[in-house]
Design an enzyme around this catalytic site. Structure first.
Site, mmCIF file in Angstrom:
data_model
loop_
_atom_site.group_PDB
_atom_site.id
_atom_site.type_symbol
_atom_site.label_atom_id
_atom_site.label_comp_id
_atom_site.label_asym_id
_atom_site.label_seq_id
_atom_site.Cartn_x
_atom_site.Cartn_y
_atom_site.Cartn_z
ATOM 1 N N HIS A 82 42.913 -25.086 40.302
ATOM 2 C CA HIS A 82 43.085 -25.216 38.859
ATOM 3 C C HIS A 82 41.843 -25.861 38.258
ATOM 4 O O HIS A 82 41.001 -26.420 38.979
ATOM 5 C CB HIS A 82 44.347 -26.012 38.506
ATOM 6 C CG HIS A 82 44.343 -27.441 38.958
ATOM 7 N ND1 HIS A 82 44.434 -27.812 40.286
ATOM 8 C CD2 HIS A 82 44.266 -28.607 38.259
ATOM 9 C CE1 HIS A 82 44.416 -29.123 40.381
ATOM 10 N NE2 HIS A 82 44.303 -29.632 39.170
ATOM 11 N N HIS A 84 40.848 -28.556 36.634
ATOM 12 C CA HIS A 84 40.658 -29.976 36.369
ATOM 13 C C HIS A 84 39.422 -30.413 37.143
ATOM 14 O O HIS A 84 39.214 -30.001 38.291
ATOM 15 C CB HIS A 84 41.886 -30.787 36.778
ATOM 16 C CG HIS A 84 42.915 -30.909 35.686
ATOM 17 N ND1 HIS A 84 44.234 -31.215 35.923
ATOM 18 C CD2 HIS A 84 42.794 -30.774 34.331
ATOM 19 C CE1 HIS A 84 44.893 -31.246 34.781
ATOM 20 N NE2 HIS A 84 44.048 -30.993 33.803
ATOM 21 N N ASP A 86 38.344 -32.856 38.877
ATOM 22 C CA ASP A 86 38.344 -33.402 40.235
ATOM 23 C C ASP A 86 38.599 -32.331 41.284
ATOM 24 O O ASP A 86 38.613 -32.633 42.485
ATOM 25 C CB ASP A 86 39.370 -34.532 40.367
ATOM 26 C CG ASP A 86 40.784 -34.117 40.037
ATOM 27 O OD1 ASP A 86 40.960 -33.250 39.164
ATOM 28 O OD2 ASP A 86 41.728 -34.666 40.642
ATOM 29 N N HIS A 87 38.760 -31.080 40.852
ATOM 30 C CA HIS A 87 38.978 -29.984 41.791
ATOM 31 C C HIS A 87 37.863 -28.940 41.774
ATOM 32 O O HIS A 87 37.836 -28.084 42.660
ATOM 33 C CB HIS A 87 40.325 -29.305 41.501
ATOM 34 C CG HIS A 87 41.497 -30.172 41.808
ATOM 35 N ND1 HIS A 87 42.250 -30.042 42.953
ATOM 36 C CD2 HIS A 87 42.023 -31.212 41.127
ATOM 37 C CE1 HIS A 87 43.212 -30.956 42.961
ATOM 38 N NE2 HIS A 87 43.092 -31.684 41.861
ATOM 39 N N HIS A 202 51.728 -27.293 36.235
ATOM 40 C CA HIS A 202 50.925 -28.516 36.157
ATOM 41 C C HIS A 202 50.559 -28.712 34.679
ATOM 42 O O HIS A 202 51.039 -28.005 33.806
ATOM 43 C CB HIS A 202 49.688 -28.362 37.053
ATOM 44 C CG HIS A 202 48.823 -29.581 37.153
ATOM 45 N ND1 HIS A 202 49.329 -30.845 37.377
ATOM 46 C CD2 HIS A 202 47.473 -29.724 37.051
ATOM 47 C CE1 HIS A 202 48.335 -31.710 37.415
ATOM 48 N NE2 HIS A 202 47.203 -31.061 37.214
ATOM 49 N N ASP A 273 47.646 -29.001 42.435
ATOM 50 C CA ASP A 273 48.458 -30.023 41.767
ATOM 51 C C ASP A 273 49.659 -29.365 41.101
ATOM 52 O O ASP A 273 49.536 -28.300 40.480
ATOM 53 C CB ASP A 273 47.622 -30.740 40.709
ATOM 54 C CG ASP A 273 46.526 -31.591 41.311
ATOM 55 O OD1 ASP A 273 46.384 -31.585 42.542
ATOM 56 O OD2 ASP A 273 45.815 -32.256 40.540
ATOM 57 N N HIS A 333 45.949 -35.718 48.090
ATOM 58 C CA HIS A 333 45.738 -35.952 46.662
ATOM 59 C C HIS A 333 46.426 -37.244 46.213
ATOM 60 O O HIS A 333 47.150 -37.290 45.237
ATOM 61 C CB HIS A 333 46.251 -34.760 45.844
ATOM 62 C CG HIS A 333 45.743 -34.733 44.430
ATOM 63 N ND1 HIS A 333 46.453 -35.271 43.378
ATOM 64 C CD2 HIS A 333 44.608 -34.232 43.892
ATOM 65 C CE1 HIS A 333 45.784 -35.090 42.259
ATOM 66 N NE2 HIS A 333 44.652 -34.464 42.530
#
Length: 392
Positions: A82, A84, A86-87, A202, A273, A333
């Site tokens: 996804h 975001h 941090d990914h 999410h 997530d 995570h």
């Protein structure tokens, strides 16, 4: 904090000793939100027969790769769950570093990158604005999300981005939509395995990925073949490969007569997530998974907060694993407040508590808490040894 060698010792096996047809998962980052001295941002590598597939690429992933036993140059596929940061904020930098370590090769196949709609534009523009030219081709295959994958106010339609423009490097990749009546996206399929993506809920549309090997032919009943007058040789290979054979005396032998039941392949499910999934496709696809990798950002006492932010707790992850009948649950995570085993200081939360919460839901079944540089081997399944015995 442990040194690099201690971190590497978490790995159950070394790269050089991995046999053919091996499959293993190495965690490069097991923290949420941002990289810290104790946990890198989200990233893991699934290695199968020496080929590396990277799942998520948070900031600092290329540094984590350098500290691991893996070779970044072996990465052939990248999957982003996804959008975001941090990914996937580490993706442009990783690709640029791989390019610096590469030599121009016009015949090299492209690195396939899978992720939500909008990823192609982000990557293309990041490379364009930084005047970065890769020495290898890449193709971004975008998954078109559905509106029920996130709160209505968070959904964004990125279908207009770069419309009509063609990236300067190689093919642009495919646009993958759900087929009518289908609940998952077929990414790839060959004679050995099937790779699919499925929807998760999410704060922004998120996806999970399932890799499933196709069954292998069962063992040959050698004794039965000898009784039929077939001695070891080329005919064994033909039967093993699924072809019928005709003996010199005219007797025809079909594979089903001398092959035992097919040997199931391995199934690995890696979820982005999520606090749940639309419909019932996710538990169906993950049914009987050998390994299920699931996030557990906060502990069970903060379930309301976790759901509010589209995340899971150990109890929620274990509930999904139980529904799927997963053989092994691996949690990852974690919020940066949960320190790895042996590193929790005064006032810190110990990640071991999350493991206890998960195992209580699964009736004591062991749950693995991922740590950076941990490697989990997924052994091949074996056929029934009794199949080689002489029939009575």
């Amino acid at each position: 904090m442990p040194d690099v060698q201690q971190l590497k010792n978490l790995s159950s096996r070394r790269h050089s000793s991995t046999p053919r047809m091996s499959m293993e998962i190495t965690f490069l980052g097991t923290g949420s939100a941002y990289p810290s001295p104790t946990r890198g941002a989200s990233a893991l590598v699934l290695r199968r027969e020496g080929e590396c597939w990277l799942f998520d690429c948070g900031e600092g992933t290329q540094t984590q790769l350098m500290r691991s036993h893996l070779r970044a140059g072996r990465i052939t596929k990248i999957f982003i769950t996804h959008l975001h940061g941090d990914h996937f904020f580490g993706l442009p930098g990783l690709l640029c570093t791989l390019s610096l370590q590469s030599s121009p090769d016009p015949n090299k196949p492209p690195v396939d990158i899978y992720g939500p709609l909008g990823l192609r534009s982000f990557l293309w523009r990041s490379l364009e604005l930084s005047h970065s030219q890769l020495l290898f081709p890449y193709a971004v295959h975008e998954l078109v999300p559905t509106r029920d994958q996130c709160p209505a106010e968070e959904f964004r339609d990125f279908s207009h981005l770069d419309r009509g423009e063609v990236p300067p490097q190689g093919p642009g990749g495919r646009i993958l939509r759900l087929d009518p009546g289908e609940g998952s996206y077929l990414l790839e399929e060959d004679e050995q395995l099937v790779l699919r993506a499925f929807r998760l809920f999410h704060r922004v549309p998120s996806f999970g990925f399932v890799l499933e090997e196709k069954p292998r032919p069962g063992r040959l009943n050698v004794q039965k073949l000898k009784d039929l007058g077939v001695q070891p040789g080329p005919l064994y290979g033909k039967l093993k490969g699924g072809a019928a054979v005709v003996l010199e005396n005219g007797v025809r032998i079909s594979p089903c007569e001398v092959l035992e039941e097919p040997i199931p392949g391995r199934k690995v499910c890696i979820l982005g997530d999520c606090s749940g999934a639309p419909g019932d496709e996710a538990p169906r696809l993950c049914r009987d998974a050998d390994v299920l990798v699931h996030e557990a950002t906060l502990d069970d006492t903060q379930q309301e907060k976790a759901r509010e932010h589209g995340h899971s707790t150990p109890g929620m992850a274990s509930g999904f694993a139980r529904l799927c009948r997963a053989k092994r649950l691996v949690l990852t995570h974690f919020s940066q407040r949960y320190k790895p085993a042996g590193q929790a200081g005064e006032g810190d939360a110990d990640v071991a508590e999350l493991g206890r919460q998960a195992e209580s839901v699964l009736g004591g079944q062991e749950v693995t808490l991922a740590e950076d540089f941990m490697t989990i081997e997924i052994p091949m399944k074996k056929g029934k040894t009794a199949a080689l015995a002489s029939p009575e």
